[in-house]
Design an enzyme around this catalytic site. Structure first.
Site, mmCIF file in Angstrom:
data_model
loop_
_atom_site.group_PDB
_atom_site.id
_atom_site.type_symbol
_atom_site.label_atom_id
_atom_site.label_comp_id
_atom_site.label_asym_id
_atom_site.label_seq_id
_atom_site.Cartn_x
_atom_site.Cartn_y
_atom_site.Cartn_z
ATOM 1 C CG HIS A 92 0.733 -1.349 -15.625
ATOM 2 N ND1 HIS A 92 0.531 -2.627 -15.161
ATOM 3 C CD2 HIS A 92 1.664 -1.456 -16.604
ATOM 4 C CE1 HIS A 92 1.295 -3.465 -15.837
ATOM 5 N NE2 HIS A 92 1.988 -2.787 -16.715
ATOM 6 N NE ARG B 274 -12.978 -13.597 -12.087
ATOM 7 C CZ ARG B 274 -11.687 -13.387 -11.801
ATOM 8 N NH1 ARG B 274 -11.306 -12.276 -11.226
ATOM 9 N NH2 ARG B 274 -10.791 -14.288 -12.103
ATOM 10 C CG LEU C 211 -11.551 -5.818 -10.568
ATOM 11 C CD1 LEU C 211 -11.360 -4.312 -10.443
ATOM 12 C CD2 LEU C 211 -12.403 -6.345 -9.411
ATOM 13 N N GLY D 268 0.778 -1.237 0.000
ATOM 14 C CA GLY D 268 0.000 0.000 0.000
ATOM 15 C C GLY D 268 0.805 1.282 0.000
ATOM 16 C CB SER D 269 4.152 2.339 -1.120
ATOM 17 O OG SER D 269 4.280 2.039 -2.484
ATOM 18 C CG ASN D 270 1.397 3.548 -5.838
ATOM 19 O OD1 ASN D 270 1.750 4.616 -6.344
ATOM 20 N ND2 ASN D 270 2.006 2.405 -6.104
HETATM 21 C C1 GRF Z 1 2.978 -0.744 -7.765
HETATM 22 O O1 GRF Z 1 4.178 -0.904 -8.437
HETATM 23 C C2 GRF Z 1 1.850 -0.528 -8.733
HETATM 24 O O2 GRF Z 1 2.222 0.164 -9.866
HETATM 25 C C3 GRF Z 1 1.463 -1.937 -9.092
HETATM 26 O O3 GRF Z 1 1.600 -2.662 -7.901
HETATM 27 C C4 GRF Z 1 2.540 -2.026 -7.056
HETATM 28 C C5 GRF Z 1 1.850 -1.746 -5.767
HETATM 29 O O4 GRF Z 1 2.698 -1.247 -4.779
HETATM 30 N N1 GRF Z 1 0.142 -1.961 -9.674
HETATM 31 P P1 GRF Z 1 2.098 -0.594 -3.472
HETATM 32 O O5 GRF Z 1 1.214 -1.654 -2.812
HETATM 33 O O6 GRF Z 1 1.317 0.611 -3.862
HETATM 34 O O7 GRF Z 1 3.272 -0.269 -2.615
#
Ligand code: GRF
Length: 195
Positions: free
Chosen positions: A112, A68, A96, A14-16
């Site tokens: 992505h 699903r 999904l 979850g860094s994003n």
């Molecule tokens: C990121 O590299 C994102 O682009 C990809 O999965 C990774 C998730 O990383 N879809 P985080 O969980 O947000 O740290």
């Protein structure tokens, strides 16, 4: 204008997600993070979200025994119950179905780790190195039924260095991601993009 109500879907660290939560804490940001949903009970991002005071829900796909549609109906119900207007996928590792994607059409984003349309799918950094590209990067796009396709909202790139390995390149791209996703969500929340 009222802030858009956003849910973030995660499966892992979850860094994003954290970057979005931090950006949305600013008073002038046009979106608020009202919910974080994980399909994995153990996702490290859940703790991070709770630490930031954000409501979290687990919709564990394994509880639906491969159904699903039932999993997605449960997910959709949670989003609707929380009056969610926009969904951000951030390291959400479930495909999904067209049903779900169509339901959230024009209101769901994904990040992505490549310069789409290059390197759709997994292992993007390894494949970028193998292809010897000079630049690599990240893309935020609207989600459509086809994986890693859909209208691009924002992209940013980094140089690939001599001597880069998967980890060093991934780290450089991740820094870009953390700036890019908040910028892209802002544009969508302000209605400056077309799905
Ligand atoms: C990121 O590299 C994102 O682009 C990809 O999965 C990774 C998730 O990383 N879809 P985080 O969980 O947000 O740290």
């Amino acid at each position: 204008m009222a802030k858009k109500r956003v849910a973030i879907l995660i499966s892992g660290r979850g860094s994003n997600m954290t970057a979005l939560i931090e950006a949305a804490a600013a008073e002038d940001y046009p979106a608020q993070i009202v919910l974080v949903v994980s399909n994995r009970p153990q996702a490290a991002g859940l703790e991070r979200a709770r630490g930031a005071g954000i409501a979290t829900i687990v919709v564990d796909h394994t509880a639906f025994a491969g159904d699903r549609e039932a999993f997605e109906r449960a997910l959709d119900a949670k989003l609707r119950a929380n009056d969610v207007e926009l969904v951000c996928l951030a390291g959400f590792m479930r495909l999904l179905s067209p049903w779900f994607v169509t339901r959230w059409s024009g209101r769901m984003l994904n990040i992505h780790p490549s310069l789409l349309p290059q390197f759709k799918g997994l292992d993007t950094h390894r494949r970028a190195l193998a292809a010897r590209v000079a630049r690599h990067g990240a893309t935020v796009h609207f989600v459509v039924p086809e994986m890693d396709a859909g209208p691009i909202v924002a992209q940013d790139s980094v140089a690939v260095h001599d001597g880069d390995i998967e980890e060093t390149l991934a780290a450089r791209v991740l820094e870009v991601e953390h700036r890019l996703y908040p910028r892209a969500l802002r544009a969508v929340a302000e209605g400056r993009t077309r799905a």
